[in-house]
Motif scaffolding. Sequence first.
Motif, mmCIF file in Angstrom:
data_model
loop_
_atom_site.group_PDB
_atom_site.id
_atom_site.type_symbol
_atom_site.label_atom_id
_atom_site.label_comp_id
_atom_site.label_asym_id
_atom_site.label_seq_id
_atom_site.Cartn_x
_atom_site.Cartn_y
_atom_site.Cartn_z
ATOM 1 N N MET A 224 -58.662 -34.659 -60.756
ATOM 2 C CA MET A 224 -59.105 -33.538 -61.288
ATOM 3 C C MET A 224 -60.322 -32.659 -60.333
ATOM 4 O O MET A 224 -59.890 -31.488 -60.130
ATOM 5 C CB MET A 224 -59.729 -33.401 -62.765
ATOM 6 N N GLY A 225 -61.148 -33.656 -59.979
ATOM 7 C CA GLY A 225 -62.238 -33.085 -59.154
ATOM 8 C C GLY A 225 -61.730 -32.686 -57.749
ATOM 9 O O GLY A 225 -62.241 -31.530 -57.468
ATOM 10 N N SER A 226 -60.998 -33.516 -57.079
ATOM 11 C CA SER A 226 -60.378 -33.006 -55.946
ATOM 12 C C SER A 226 -59.599 -31.772 -56.008
ATOM 13 O O SER A 226 -59.708 -30.865 -55.177
ATOM 14 C CB SER A 226 -59.318 -34.154 -55.605
ATOM 15 N N TYR A 227 -58.481 -31.609 -56.966
ATOM 16 C CA TYR A 227 -57.850 -30.350 -57.152
ATOM 17 C C TYR A 227 -58.861 -29.000 -57.500
ATOM 18 O O TYR A 227 -58.430 -28.024 -56.966
ATOM 19 C CB TYR A 227 -56.829 -30.503 -58.309
ATOM 20 N N TRP A 228 -59.846 -29.107 -58.148
ATOM 21 C CA TRP A 228 -60.772 -28.240 -58.543
ATOM 22 C C TRP A 228 -61.289 -27.760 -57.379
ATOM 23 O O TRP A 228 -61.416 -26.597 -56.994
ATOM 24 C CB TRP A 228 -61.803 -28.744 -59.375
ATOM 25 N N ALA A 229 -61.612 -28.593 -56.484
ATOM 26 C CA ALA A 229 -62.660 -28.322 -55.025
ATOM 27 C C ALA A 229 -61.396 -27.711 -54.236
ATOM 28 O O ALA A 229 -61.871 -26.550 -53.600
ATOM 29 C CB ALA A 229 -63.096 -29.338 -54.665
ATOM 30 N N TYR A 230 -60.101 -28.010 -54.309
ATOM 31 C CA TYR A 230 -59.357 -27.668 -53.511
ATOM 32 C C TYR A 230 -59.041 -26.155 -53.776
ATOM 33 O O TYR A 230 -58.685 -25.258 -52.771
ATOM 34 C CB TYR A 230 -58.074 -28.374 -53.786
ATOM 35 N N TYR A 231 -58.703 -25.886 -54.934
ATOM 36 C CA TYR A 231 -58.658 -24.296 -55.176
ATOM 37 C C TYR A 231 -59.644 -23.419 -55.575
ATOM 38 O O TYR A 231 -59.647 -22.206 -55.419
ATOM 39 C CB TYR A 231 -57.476 -24.270 -56.406
ATOM 40 N N GLU A 232 -60.771 -23.946 -55.812
ATOM 41 C CA GLU A 232 -61.870 -23.207 -56.396
ATOM 42 C C GLU A 232 -62.745 -22.644 -55.367
ATOM 43 O O GLU A 232 -63.370 -21.771 -55.025
ATOM 44 C CB GLU A 232 -62.629 -23.900 -57.281
ATOM 45 N N LEU A 233 -63.062 -23.756 -54.302
ATOM 46 C CA LEU A 233 -63.944 -23.462 -53.213
ATOM 47 C C LEU A 233 -63.402 -22.635 -52.055
ATOM 48 O O LEU A 233 -64.229 -22.222 -50.945
ATOM 49 C CB LEU A 233 -64.570 -24.886 -52.630
ATOM 50 N N ILE A 588 -52.464 -19.602 -55.101
ATOM 51 C CA ILE A 588 -51.637 -20.651 -54.645
ATOM 52 C C ILE A 588 -50.229 -20.475 -55.205
ATOM 53 O O ILE A 588 -50.029 -19.954 -56.513
ATOM 54 C CB ILE A 588 -51.999 -21.979 -55.217
ATOM 55 N N ARG A 589 -49.230 -20.624 -54.584
ATOM 56 C CA ARG A 589 -47.721 -20.756 -54.955
ATOM 57 C C ARG A 589 -47.018 -21.846 -54.415
ATOM 58 O O ARG A 589 -47.114 -22.476 -53.446
ATOM 59 C CB ARG A 589 -46.902 -19.262 -54.271
ATOM 60 N N THR A 590 -46.297 -22.861 -55.723
ATOM 61 C CA THR A 590 -45.930 -23.957 -55.266
ATOM 62 C C THR A 590 -44.503 -23.775 -54.903
ATOM 63 O O THR A 590 -43.615 -23.412 -55.658
ATOM 64 C CB THR A 590 -46.245 -24.886 -56.217
ATOM 65 N N PHE A 591 -44.174 -24.607 -53.796
ATOM 66 C CA PHE A 591 -42.555 -24.539 -53.596
ATOM 67 C C PHE A 591 -42.034 -26.143 -53.346
ATOM 68 O O PHE A 591 -42.352 -26.863 -52.518
ATOM 69 C CB PHE A 591 -42.378 -24.130 -52.093
ATOM 70 N N GLY A 592 -41.518 -26.527 -54.369
ATOM 71 C CA GLY A 592 -41.254 -28.050 -54.467
ATOM 72 C C GLY A 592 -42.414 -28.671 -54.750
ATOM 73 O O GLY A 592 -43.274 -28.441 -55.741
ATOM 74 N N PHE A 593 -42.894 -29.627 -53.568
ATOM 75 C CA PHE A 593 -44.136 -30.507 -53.733
ATOM 76 C C PHE A 593 -44.946 -29.843 -52.737
ATOM 77 O O PHE A 593 -46.225 -30.416 -52.623
ATOM 78 C CB PHE A 593 -43.673 -31.809 -53.366
ATOM 79 N N SER A 594 -44.599 -28.664 -52.048
ATOM 80 C CA SER A 594 -45.662 -27.992 -51.113
ATOM 81 C C SER A 594 -46.040 -26.810 -51.643
ATOM 82 O O SER A 594 -45.827 -26.307 -52.664
ATOM 83 C CB SER A 594 -44.953 -27.553 -49.863
ATOM 84 N N GLN A 595 -47.221 -26.281 -51.094
ATOM 85 C CA GLN A 595 -47.923 -24.956 -51.255
ATOM 86 C C GLN A 595 -48.193 -24.109 -50.416
ATOM 87 O O GLN A 595 -48.763 -24.534 -49.419
ATOM 88 C CB GLN A 595 -49.313 -25.491 -52.189
#
Length: 659
Positions: A224-233, A588-595
């Motif tokens: 969860m921390g990894s994903y938060w940093a990914y989209y928030e920062l 972010i827009r997800t296409f399958g498992f890619s973004q």
Amino acid sequence: MIVELGHYSLVLALALAIVGFVLPLIGALRHDAQLMAVAPSATVAQFVFVAISFAVLTHAYLVSDFSVANVVENSHSMKPLIFKISGVWGNHEGSMLLWVLILALFGALVALFGRNLPLRLKALVLSIQSLIGVAFLFFILATSNPFLRLSPAPIEGRDLNPILQDIGLAIHPPLLYLGYVGCSISFSFAIAALIDGRIDAAWARWVRPWTLAAWVFLTLGIAMGSYWAYYELGWGGWWFWDPVENASFMPWLAATALLHSAIVMEKRDALKIWTILLAILAFSLSLLGTFLVRSGVLTSVHAFASDPTRGVFILGILCVFIGGGLALFAARAPSLAPGGVFAPISREGALVFNNLILTAACATVLTGTLYPLVLEALTGGKISVGAPFFDMTFGPLMVPLLIAVPFGPLLAWKRGDLLAASQRLMAAFLVALAVIVIGLFLAGTGSALAILGIALAAWLLVGSLSDIAFRVKLGRAPLAESVRRGVGLPRAAWGTMVAHFGLGLTVLGIVASTAWNSETIVTMKPGDSVEVAGRTLAMDGFLPVAGGTYTGTAVRFSIREGGAAIGTLQPEKRFYTVQNMPTTESAIRTFGFSQLYVSLGDVKPDGETTVRVYWKSLITLIWLGALVMAAGGTLSLSDRRLRVGAPKPARRAVPVAAE
């Protein structure tokens, strides 16, 4: 008056923690059943009073009680409800209160559900757990009281750090703390076992579910921390080898090794020294992470405090528990019997190899994290250890471990047959080989390393299924019989398969997103477009946005594929008026498992905007794999065998030292 109730509840919790530490310990040393019986009730009462204190602080945030300094510093009356709640732990004082709440929770769970534990061991475990509570409750009351009053009270608060005003911060810290602090139970079991002198298969069975629960939460918290940093920062990365990220990753590595070591100890009464040492180290690394976050020695988006007094206090706690635990281990370890004997090629041997690699990997992360701090303390020089160091040290260590993972469940205890295990993994080998051949044909030798990484992921994915396929006789027996065998398999076996499969998914996501990630930085204005991964991203225009304590501008983008509109993206530039701080909100827009990932730079008066556009191949598999790993741990945790004692008592108790 309600706020004072929270403060006094903490004082009472400290008093109960002292009682829960002293009396059961004396009772265990004197074999006094009445004193030992105090431990469960004192531990549960301690949790109740800490929970009351935490509820009072939460209430102060919900009603915006600005007579409380902590609320003033981290809240605002216009903040959405969810961020008022997450603001409770979005600061040093509140997060420490959450830390102690979870510590008390784990102690209370052992008190309530550890009915199959021997009375003396249970009393010692709860006594050690209460001692940890004494240290941190005293730390909060002495240096980090969240209930300090202000007089006169200000009319409005100063708001929470804008980058923490996100749903991820409502989820990430509680999950991470459940993992961090959950390791304290393994530590308490290890210290209790060293004092008690009973270190056997039954002890390993008792400690494993608590370690597994902490590991599941730690896995979810890190993801969860990894994903938060990914989209928030707004920087598009999922892991930066930040020292505080490392501080959560190291206990995860140690806890993973501990789980595998406890399995050997439970099944074969072996690896006792490994298991006890790893239990101590896992919690020691959690304490180290707490010190790094709160001492001010690091500059990080994750860091809470920079008060040297608090840092010195926590350093003292760290020295007492780590130093004391290792000193007791050093004194008692020579008396531990070696346990079962096994050949190098065996399931025990595979798990020892697993532990060696994980421990070495943890040591490299620890070295890269602490070396700059040690160098600065000794010489005053400042250096940074970044991703290149960790990629060159941690990555190569993981390759042999990932190759070995599918072999472990297929090898027999005591003495295994490597050739037979290899034959059962033939399907995994052929799939990995096919990936290499097809990958080199399609992408060429320029992507050889990435193709080998994908092949390694395929090896893990198919290899994780091989043990279950062999055990249910898939393809070698009628389907109905295979299904019947599958239903009859222990949940722990299924859990192992699911967790290893999740690891394969994460490896696949890491390799693909690293090798085939694209980044485009362009200056755009309404009407402009850019091509990304076979799609067209067109800038439509600007929209005003506002909410809570911020105002800002959003940019609307249309996504087209083959001339047809397939979606929109709306990244934002926000300005938080109270904190006087701008932030960037990616889209972010997800296409399958890619973004497809879009982040805004500066917006110029003429409407031109710097836009970062990323294509992240299969990146969602990184976090999906972590969820699958946690699901595997949860499935194993539901195995009935982990809720009862060992299948049979050890033939003899292992004396550690004369009482």
